[in-house]
Structures are given as C-alpha cells and as structure tokens.
Write a protein that holds these residues in place. Structure first.
Motif, PDB file in Angstrom:
ATOM      1  N   GLU A 184      21.545 -14.875 -13.998  1.00  0.00           N
ATOM      2  CA  GLU A 184      22.494 -15.792 -14.638  1.00  0.00           C
ATOM      3  C   GLU A 184      22.281 -17.212 -14.124  1.00  0.00           C
ATOM      4  O   GLU A 184      22.307 -18.157 -14.892  1.00  0.00           O
ATOM      5  CB  GLU A 184      23.923 -15.343 -14.398  1.00  0.00           C
ATOM      6  CG  GLU A 184      24.256 -14.090 -15.168  1.00  0.00           C
ATOM      7  CD  GLU A 184      25.717 -13.735 -15.101  1.00  0.00           C
ATOM      8  OE1 GLU A 184      26.396 -14.070 -14.101  1.00  0.00           O
ATOM      9  OE2 GLU A 184      26.189 -13.118 -16.064  1.00  0.00           O
ATOM     10  N   PHE A 185      22.130 -17.362 -12.798  1.00  0.00           N
ATOM     11  CA  PHE A 185      21.764 -18.651 -12.230  1.00  0.00           C
ATOM     12  C   PHE A 185      21.243 -18.437 -10.816  1.00  0.00           C
ATOM     13  O   PHE A 185      21.467 -17.391 -10.205  1.00  0.00           O
ATOM     14  CB  PHE A 185      22.927 -19.661 -12.250  1.00  0.00           C
ATOM     15  CG  PHE A 185      24.087 -19.308 -11.361  1.00  0.00           C
ATOM     16  CD1 PHE A 185      24.116 -19.693 -10.029  1.00  0.00           C
ATOM     17  CD2 PHE A 185      25.166 -18.620 -11.866  1.00  0.00           C
ATOM     18  CE1 PHE A 185      25.184 -19.379  -9.218  1.00  0.00           C
ATOM     19  CE2 PHE A 185      26.252 -18.297 -11.061  1.00  0.00           C
ATOM     20  CZ  PHE A 185      26.255 -18.684  -9.730  1.00  0.00           C
ATOM     21  N   VAL A 186      20.521 -19.423 -10.316  1.00  0.00           N
ATOM     22  CA  VAL A 186      19.941 -19.361  -8.976  1.00  0.00           C
ATOM     23  C   VAL A 186      20.286 -20.649  -8.250  1.00  0.00           C
ATOM     24  O   VAL A 186      20.134 -21.740  -8.805  1.00  0.00           O
ATOM     25  CB  VAL A 186      18.401 -19.208  -9.031  1.00  0.00           C
ATOM     26  CG1 VAL A 186      17.829 -19.062  -7.640  1.00  0.00           C
ATOM     27  CG2 VAL A 186      18.002 -18.049  -9.900  1.00  0.00           C
ATOM     28  N   LYS A 187      20.744 -20.512  -7.003  1.00  0.00           N
ATOM     29  CA  LYS A 187      21.086 -21.692  -6.212  1.00  0.00           C
ATOM     30  C   LYS A 187      20.911 -21.359  -4.741  1.00  0.00           C
ATOM     31  O   LYS A 187      21.413 -20.342  -4.268  1.00  0.00           O
ATOM     32  CB  LYS A 187      22.525 -22.107  -6.498  1.00  0.00           C
ATOM     33  CG  LYS A 187      22.942 -23.370  -5.786  1.00  0.00           C
ATOM     34  CD  LYS A 187      24.346 -23.759  -6.159  1.00  0.00           C
ATOM     35  CE  LYS A 187      24.751 -25.004  -5.419  1.00  0.00           C
ATOM     36  NZ  LYS A 187      26.137 -25.374  -5.690  1.00  0.00           N
ATOM     37  N   SER A 188      20.157 -22.186  -4.047  1.00  0.00           N
ATOM     38  CA  SER A 188      19.965 -22.077  -2.594  1.00  0.00           C
ATOM     39  C   SER A 188      19.483 -20.704  -2.150  1.00  0.00           C
ATOM     40  O   SER A 188      19.975 -20.152  -1.171  1.00  0.00           O
ATOM     41  CB  SER A 188      21.267 -22.426  -1.864  1.00  0.00           C
ATOM     42  OG  SER A 188      21.660 -23.735  -2.183  1.00  0.00           O
ATOM     43  N   GLY A 189      18.547 -20.129  -2.872  1.00  0.00           N
ATOM     44  CA  GLY A 189      17.973 -18.857  -2.471  1.00  0.00           C
ATOM     45  C   GLY A 189      18.807 -17.642  -2.809  1.00  0.00           C
ATOM     46  O   GLY A 189      18.511 -16.534  -2.378  1.00  0.00           O
ATOM     47  N   ARG A 190      19.858 -17.811  -3.564  1.00  0.00           N
ATOM     48  CA  ARG A 190      20.722 -16.704  -4.007  1.00  0.00           C
ATOM     49  C   ARG A 190      20.698 -16.650  -5.522  1.00  0.00           C
ATOM     50  O   ARG A 190      20.817 -17.674  -6.193  1.00  0.00           O
ATOM     51  CB  ARG A 190      22.164 -16.914  -3.550  1.00  0.00           C
ATOM     52  CG  ARG A 190      22.327 -16.973  -2.063  1.00  0.00           C
ATOM     53  CD  ARG A 190      22.435 -15.597  -1.529  1.00  0.00           C
ATOM     54  NE  ARG A 190      22.695 -15.637  -0.098  1.00  0.00           N
ATOM     55  CZ  ARG A 190      22.366 -14.677   0.708  1.00  0.00           C
ATOM     56  NH1 ARG A 190      21.775 -13.607   0.249  1.00  0.00           N
ATOM     57  NH2 ARG A 190      22.616 -14.767   1.977  1.00  0.00           N
ATOM     58  N   ALA A 191      20.574 -15.460  -6.072  1.00  0.00           N
ATOM     59  CA  ALA A 191      20.547 -15.277  -7.515  1.00  0.00           C
ATOM     60  C   ALA A 191      21.786 -14.499  -7.943  1.00  0.00           C
ATOM     61  O   ALA A 191      22.058 -13.414  -7.430  1.00  0.00           O
ATOM     62  CB  ALA A 191      19.292 -14.531  -7.931  1.00  0.00           C
ATOM     63  N   ARG A 192      22.530 -15.049  -8.866  1.00  0.00           N
ATOM     64  CA  ARG A 192      23.671 -14.352  -9.463  1.00  0.00           C
ATOM     65  C   ARG A 192      23.117 -13.575 -10.646  1.00  0.00           C
ATOM     66  O   ARG A 192      22.489 -14.150 -11.529  1.00  0.00           O
ATOM     67  CB  ARG A 192      24.713 -15.366  -9.918  1.00  0.00           C
ATOM     68  CG  ARG A 192      25.909 -14.759 -10.551  1.00  0.00           C
ATOM     69  CD  ARG A 192      26.751 -14.044  -9.546  1.00  0.00           C
ATOM     70  NE  ARG A 192      27.971 -13.630 -10.181  1.00  0.00           N
ATOM     71  CZ  ARG A 192      28.935 -13.017  -9.555  1.00  0.00           C
ATOM     72  NH1 ARG A 192      28.820 -12.777  -8.279  1.00  0.00           N
ATOM     73  NH2 ARG A 192      30.002 -12.654 -10.184  1.00  0.00           N
ATOM     74  N   VAL A 193      23.306 -12.263 -10.644  1.00  0.00           N
ATOM     75  CA  VAL A 193      22.727 -11.407 -11.670  1.00  0.00           C
ATOM     76  C   VAL A 193      23.809 -10.570 -12.341  1.00  0.00           C
ATOM     77  O   VAL A 193      24.893 -10.389 -11.805  1.00  0.00           O
ATOM     78  CB  VAL A 193      21.639 -10.466 -11.079  1.00  0.00           C
ATOM     79  CG1 VAL A 193      20.511 -11.266 -10.469  1.00  0.00           C
ATOM     80  CG2 VAL A 193      22.228  -9.512 -10.064  1.00  0.00           C
ATOM     81  N   ARG A 194      23.470 -10.067 -13.530  1.00  0.00           N
ATOM     82  CA  ARG A 194      24.334  -9.103 -14.208  1.00  0.00           C
ATOM     83  C   ARG A 194      23.459  -7.955 -14.688  1.00  0.00           C
ATOM     84  O   ARG A 194      22.254  -8.102 -14.850  1.00  0.00           O
ATOM     85  CB  ARG A 194      25.077  -9.731 -15.390  1.00  0.00           C
ATOM     86  CG  ARG A 194      24.204 -10.122 -16.536  1.00  0.00           C
ATOM     87  CD  ARG A 194      25.016 -10.534 -17.757  1.00  0.00           C
ATOM     88  NE  ARG A 194      24.186 -11.167 -18.748  1.00  0.00           N
ATOM     89  CZ  ARG A 194      23.360 -10.515 -19.576  1.00  0.00           C
ATOM     90  NH1 ARG A 194      23.284  -9.203 -19.522  1.00  0.00           N
ATOM     91  NH2 ARG A 194      22.614 -11.165 -20.438  1.00  0.00           N
ATOM     92  N   ALA A 195      24.049  -6.820 -14.897  1.00  0.00           N
ATOM     93  CA  ALA A 195      23.320  -5.659 -15.389  1.00  0.00           C
ATOM     94  C   ALA A 195      22.694  -6.000 -16.737  1.00  0.00           C
ATOM     95  O   ALA A 195      23.287  -6.728 -17.539  1.00  0.00           O
ATOM     96  CB  ALA A 195      24.253  -4.462 -15.527  1.00  0.00           C
ATOM     97  N   HIS A 196      21.494  -5.501 -16.987  1.00  0.00           N
ATOM     98  CA  HIS A 196      20.756  -5.850 -18.204  1.00  0.00           C
ATOM     99  C   HIS A 196      21.547  -5.551 -19.462  1.00  0.00           C
ATOM    100  O   HIS A 196      21.617  -6.367 -20.374  1.00  0.00           O
ATOM    101  CB  HIS A 196      19.409  -5.129 -18.213  1.00  0.00           C
ATOM    102  CG  HIS A 196      18.512  -5.540 -19.320  1.00  0.00           C
ATOM    103  ND1 HIS A 196      17.751  -4.640 -20.012  1.00  0.00           N
ATOM    104  CD2 HIS A 196      18.246  -6.744 -19.882  1.00  0.00           C
ATOM    105  CE1 HIS A 196      17.051  -5.278 -20.942  1.00  0.00           C
ATOM    106  NE2 HIS A 196      17.335  -6.550 -20.878  1.00  0.00           N
ATOM    107  N   TYR A 197      22.123  -4.382 -19.568  1.00  0.00           N
ATOM    108  CA  TYR A 197      22.930  -4.021 -20.735  1.00  0.00           C
ATOM    109  C   TYR A 197      24.347  -3.711 -20.290  1.00  0.00           C
ATOM    110  O   TYR A 197      24.893  -2.653 -20.581  1.00  0.00           O
ATOM    111  CB  TYR A 197      22.338  -2.821 -21.470  1.00  0.00           C
ATOM    112  CG  TYR A 197      21.057  -3.173 -22.182  1.00  0.00           C
ATOM    113  CD1 TYR A 197      21.079  -3.996 -23.293  1.00  0.00           C
ATOM    114  CD2 TYR A 197      19.846  -2.703 -21.734  1.00  0.00           C
ATOM    115  CE1 TYR A 197      19.917  -4.338 -23.955  1.00  0.00           C
ATOM    116  CE2 TYR A 197      18.670  -3.029 -22.385  1.00  0.00           C
ATOM    117  CZ  TYR A 197      18.717  -3.847 -23.507  1.00  0.00           C
ATOM    118  OH  TYR A 197      17.563  -4.179 -24.146  1.00  0.00           O
ATOM    119  N   GLY A 198      24.958  -4.638 -19.591  1.00  0.00           N
ATOM    120  CA  GLY A 198      26.305  -4.416 -19.119  1.00  0.00           C
ATOM    121  C   GLY A 198      26.946  -5.704 -18.652  1.00  0.00           C
ATOM    122  O   GLY A 198      26.424  -6.791 -18.865  1.00  0.00           O
ATOM    123  N   THR A 199      28.072  -5.559 -17.996  1.00  0.00           N
ATOM    124  CA  THR A 199      28.820  -6.728 -17.541  1.00  0.00           C
ATOM    125  C   THR A 199      28.951  -6.796 -16.026  1.00  0.00           C
ATOM    126  O   THR A 199      29.499  -7.764 -15.519  1.00  0.00           O
ATOM    127  CB  THR A 199      30.227  -6.727 -18.159  1.00  0.00           C
ATOM    128  OG1 THR A 199      30.886  -5.511 -17.787  1.00  0.00           O
ATOM    129  CG2 THR A 199      30.167  -6.828 -19.671  1.00  0.00           C
TER     130      THR A 199
END
Length: 107
Positions: free
Chosen positions: A52-67
């Motif tokens: 979803e976004f990347v900042k300071s070496g951390r990636a905010r992610v979501r499940a590919h087919y989910g929430t």
C-alpha cells in the motif's frame, strides 16, 4: 562565509536517496506501491500481499484478495525461507485489478 547553506541540488539529491536506500531490498529491488509479494514461509500457504505504501524501510501491506493489513520490514523482502519474493505479473492467476475498489470502471 561561515554557516553557509548549500544551495545546489546535491544536498536535495542526498536527502532523496536516503529513503530510497531504506526501501530497497538486499537484491536491489526498490519496493513500491502496488507491487505484489509472496510470503515464502511454508506455514503461510503461499500468502500474497500488495504494497500500500513504503516509508523508512517499512512496508504497509494488505492481503492480495482481502482487507487484512499489516506492516513488514523491507529487510525481510528477500528470497529466504522466512522472506518474501516479488511476484511477476505473468504469475498472477486472475490478473491484476485495473480499478481499485473505491473507483468505478468507465462504462
């Protein structure tokens, strides 16, 4: 000229490269919004996540087919038994959605 402030673009370039280095994997892949990564941990049953976004070496992610959402470190994004690997577009079974869930497709 004491306390001179650099006016060239080199100082700005250095500031721009620092976050980019933190958001780059060991293999040299720049982690960006919209990429799909597969969890290589066998206990996760081929879980895939979308950045979803990347900042300071951390990636905010979501499940590919989910929430479901979580945060993972970019340092974990490498080919290892507990890491992640970048999924190529040709590997996707159902393709990549072209319209996000909050937008409507033109008809």
């Amino acid at each position: 000229m004491p306390d001179a402030v650099p006016t060239g673009t080199s100082a700005q370039d250095d500031d721009a490269q620092a976050p980019q280095e933190k958001n780059t994997t060991r293999e040299g892949i720049l982690v960006r919004r919209g990429q799909i990564w597969e969890d290589l941990d066998t206990r996760q049953s081929k879980r895939r996540v979308v950045i979803e976004f990347v900042k300071s070496g951390r990636a905010r992610v979501r499940a590919h087919y989910g929430t479901r959402r979580s945060t993972i470190s970019v340092s974990r994004m490498h080919k290892h038994s507990t890491g992640f690997r970048l999924v190529e577009p040709g590997e996707l079974k159902y393709g990549v959605p072209t319209v996000s869930s909050y937008e409507t497709a033109p008809r």
